[in-house]
Every structure is written in C-alpha cells, then in structure tokens.
Design an enzyme around this catalytic site. Structure first.
Site, PDB file in Angstrom:
ATOM      1  N   HIS A  81       0.647  -1.359   0.298  1.00 38.90           N
ATOM      2  CA  HIS A  81       0.153  -0.164  -0.221  1.00 38.90           C
ATOM      3  C   HIS A  81       1.021   0.809  -0.374  1.00 38.90           C
ATOM      4  CE1 HIS A  81      -3.651   2.163   1.060  1.00 38.90           C
ATOM      5  NE2 HIS A  81      -2.592   3.180   1.594  1.00 38.90           N
ATOM      6  N   GLU A  82       1.966   1.615   0.832  1.00 41.37           N
ATOM      7  CA  GLU A  82       2.579   2.467   0.871  1.00 41.37           C
ATOM      8  C   GLU A  82       3.449   2.660  -0.429  1.00 41.37           C
ATOM      9  OE1 GLU A  82       2.084   4.778   3.315  1.00 41.37           O
ATOM     10  OE2 GLU A  82       0.438   3.623   4.236  1.00 41.37           O
ATOM     11  N   HIS A  85       1.722   4.508  -2.985  1.00 44.74           N
ATOM     12  CA  HIS A  85       2.150   5.892  -2.404  1.00 44.74           C
ATOM     13  C   HIS A  85       3.198   6.229  -2.985  1.00 44.74           C
ATOM     14  CE1 HIS A  85      -1.966   6.415   0.063  1.00 44.74           C
ATOM     15  NE2 HIS A  85      -1.168   5.939   0.957  1.00 44.74           N
TER      16      HIS A  85
END
Length: 377
Positions: A81-82, A85
């Site tokens: 998920h990170e 980003h």
C-alpha cells in the site's frame, strides 16, 4: 524512534517500528487464538466457495501459526500500500525517504507534499489502488490453490478480505488518512491550499471523536489509538501548512539577522563574558582574523569553561551547525532546522552569517501583524 530497517525496495528503506514488533505477536494471537479463525473461515468459504474444516485449522498449534502468517501477510500488504504512494509520488519527482510500519499501519515519508490538487489526488489514491490490486490477486489465487491446502486458502482469503476492508476504511475522509487527503485535493480545486487543509483537518478531528466514542463504548482499543493519531496528525499538519503559507515567498535572506553581534575567534572567554554583559546578547557569531564566519559561541561556553583568560572563543565555538543558503525558501530552511536552534547561512560559496529559529518567529509575528492590518482595512 526505535525503527529497524528490514529491507530496501526501489532504494526506499523499509523500517519496522518497535510498536509493531510488540504488537505483531498480539495480532497473531488475536487472529489465531480467540475464535477469529472460525469467523474468517466462514467469510473465506463465502468468498472462495471452498469449504474449510475449522477443527483442522485450529488443531494443535495450527491456529497460532495461521495467525502469525496472516498478521505478517497483512503488514506485507500494508507495505505494498505504502509503495503505491511512493510509486505515484516518484512519478512527480517526489522521493520517499522511508516507509515505516507501526502498530496502526504504515507511513510513507515523502520528501515533500505536492500542492497541486491533481497530483495529491493521484498520490493519495495510489495506496488504496495498490491494496485493491493486492486483494484481487489474493482472491484470484484462491482458484489456483488446491482445496487440499486449507491453511493457504485461509491465509489468502484472509488477505483478500482485509485488503479490501482496510481500503474502504482508509478512504473515510478522516484527514490525514488517504480519504482525508482526497478530500483536501478536491477542496483545493476551488479554494486556497491552507483553507482546504484547515477544513479537511476539522473533518478529521470529527472522525477522531467518532473513532474515540466507538472505541470507548464498543470495546475497541485500537480505535482509541487511531483516534489519537488522527486528532494529533490532523491538527499538526494543519499548523504546518498554515506556517508554510505564512512563510510563502520569503527566503532565508529575508529572515537572517545581519546585525547579530560578532566576536573575534582570538578573544579570551574573560573578554567575551564582558562583551555579553555589554551587548545583553547571549550568543555571538564568531569570526576569524580574515572576517570569515566560523561558528557560534554563547553562555553555555561560559558555564562550561568559566571566565578563563587562557581559553579563546575560537577554541570553544560551535562549528558543526547545519547549512542553508540565502536563496533557500524560508519554510524549507525552517524544516531543515527542525532539531537545531541555529544554522550557518551561505551565499552559495562562503558562510556569511548565522540564522536562528527565533528569526523565523520574528518574521511570522510581523507577517501576522501585516495580515491583520490588511484585514482591518
């Protein structure tokens, strides 16, 4: 603090905070030893259509092993998920200094946040998009893994469900969660960035209160922690953005005090003590015989060495200060001075002075007065 580097992806350090090291075994126990396996097994059966024998999954130490695998897989998903980003930020030339996993999830530390609403929207949505892709991949794998491997089916099903569930939760407009950043991006399309942040932060505080109430009366301590994080982070970022707005357009050359008292490096501490009494200023810029700035000396040197007539100011001056340039934006310089009070100022080649955090405070005070006068008119 207490972050341990465990891997590097795309040149980005992946770190694990001590809070996660402590929490991970607890999460494994919650999943594998408190009846959660039966709950998730039922959900996985619905999702995959593969019947799971709960007794086999819980036999012996199987429950705790599955709990550990599920917990590790969950935080591996958080890492993905990170990284979503980070990948989107890199597209716009913004690097990520580190990704830190902690008790409430993960944090991608971007070198800077984009002020363009469109870019912030893309970066904010990239994380949830990565989680959705991870969930879909785990779901698709359920149709490949044979039913004779129920443990693998359980873990994949668990990850498919939790990735999608956490994505939906993370998209709540609780700034500074991803949904809150999406909200700010939309607000910033029609109003100043500072105002958009302030509104999004207020919405975040409202959600923090809601999380706290649900956590308190619903017996969910993790929501209490999340409420504290959202409340403090929302208010903190709102203040930082407001500060950046007030310093917008100013450079270090507009901040630095060029009249700060100076003292020669070959002056004795006894003479310097008298100079402090005369100037009524505790810190002085230290210059060598050629007039070059070489450091800073203050009352702390006198406290440590006394009024020693045999010790020179140059011998005790602080010379390991960080450096900022005259043309550096004031906010960027202040951020670089996050943990120090003073910094050398250069003109691109030579050190020409010293700037103090108090100098920024003086500029902010003048800026605030100017804004109030303009509003009064």
């Amino acid at each position: 603090m207490y972050n341990y580097r465990v891997a590097t992806v795309w040149g980005i350090p992946i770190k694990v905070n001590i809070s996660l090291v402590v929490f991970l075994p607890v999460l494994a126990w919650i999943i594998g030893g408190t009846g959660q396996i039966e709950l998730y097994a039922g959900l996985v059966e619905v999702v995959s259509g593969v019947p799971l024998d709960v007794e086999t999954l819980q036999a012996g130490n199987n429950g705790f092993v599955l709990g550990a695998l599920a917990a590790i897989g969950l935080f591996a998903s958080v890492t993905v998920h990170e990284l979503g980003h980070a990948a989107a930020a890199r597209r716009y030339g913004i690097e990520t200094s580190a990704i830190t996993l902690w008790i409430l999830g993960g944090l991608a530390s971007l070198e800077r946040l984009p002020k363009e609403p469109g870019r912030e929207l893309v970066i904010a949505l990239a994380g949830p998009a990565a989680s959705v892709v991870t969930g879909i991949a785990c779901y698709a794998a359920l149709f490949v893994v044979p039913a004779s491997a129920p443990s693998v089916v359980f873990v994949l099903g668990f990850l498919a469900i939790t990735n999608v569930t956490l994505t939906v939760f993370n998209l709540l407009p609780a700034f500074p969660m991803d949904g809150g950043r999406v909200l700010r991006a939309f607000l910033a399309r029609s109003r100043p960035y500072v105002d958009a942040t302030r509104i999004a932060a207020r919405v975040g505080v409202m959600f923090a209160i809601l999380f706290a109430l649900v956590g308190l009366f619903g017996g969910a301590p993790m929501l209490l922690l999340l409420a504290l994080f959202v409340y403090s982070a929302a208010n903190g970022e709102s203040r930082v953005v407001a500060l950046e707005g007030m310093l917008d357009g100013f450079l270090v050359k507009d901040v630095v005090d060029r009249d700060r008292p100076t003292v020669d490096a070959d002056v004795t501490l006894d003479a310097f003590a008298q100079r402090v009494l005369d100037d009524r200023v505790d810190h002085h810029v230290v210059r060598d015989r050629g007039g070059r700035v070489i450091g800073l000396v203050g009352l702390d040197a006198l406290r440590e060495h006394g009024r020693d007539t045999g010790t020179l100011v140059g011998d005790v001056a602080t010379t390991d200060l960080p450096t900022v340039d005259l043309t550096t934006p004031a906010f960027d310089a202040l951020r670089e001075m996050d943990k120090v009070e003073y910094a050398f100022v250069t003109d691109g080649t030579d050190v020409v002075g010293i700037v103090e955090r108090e100098d920024f405070a003086s500029l902010l005070e003048l800026t605030g007065l100017s804004q109030r006068d303009r509003f009064a008119q």
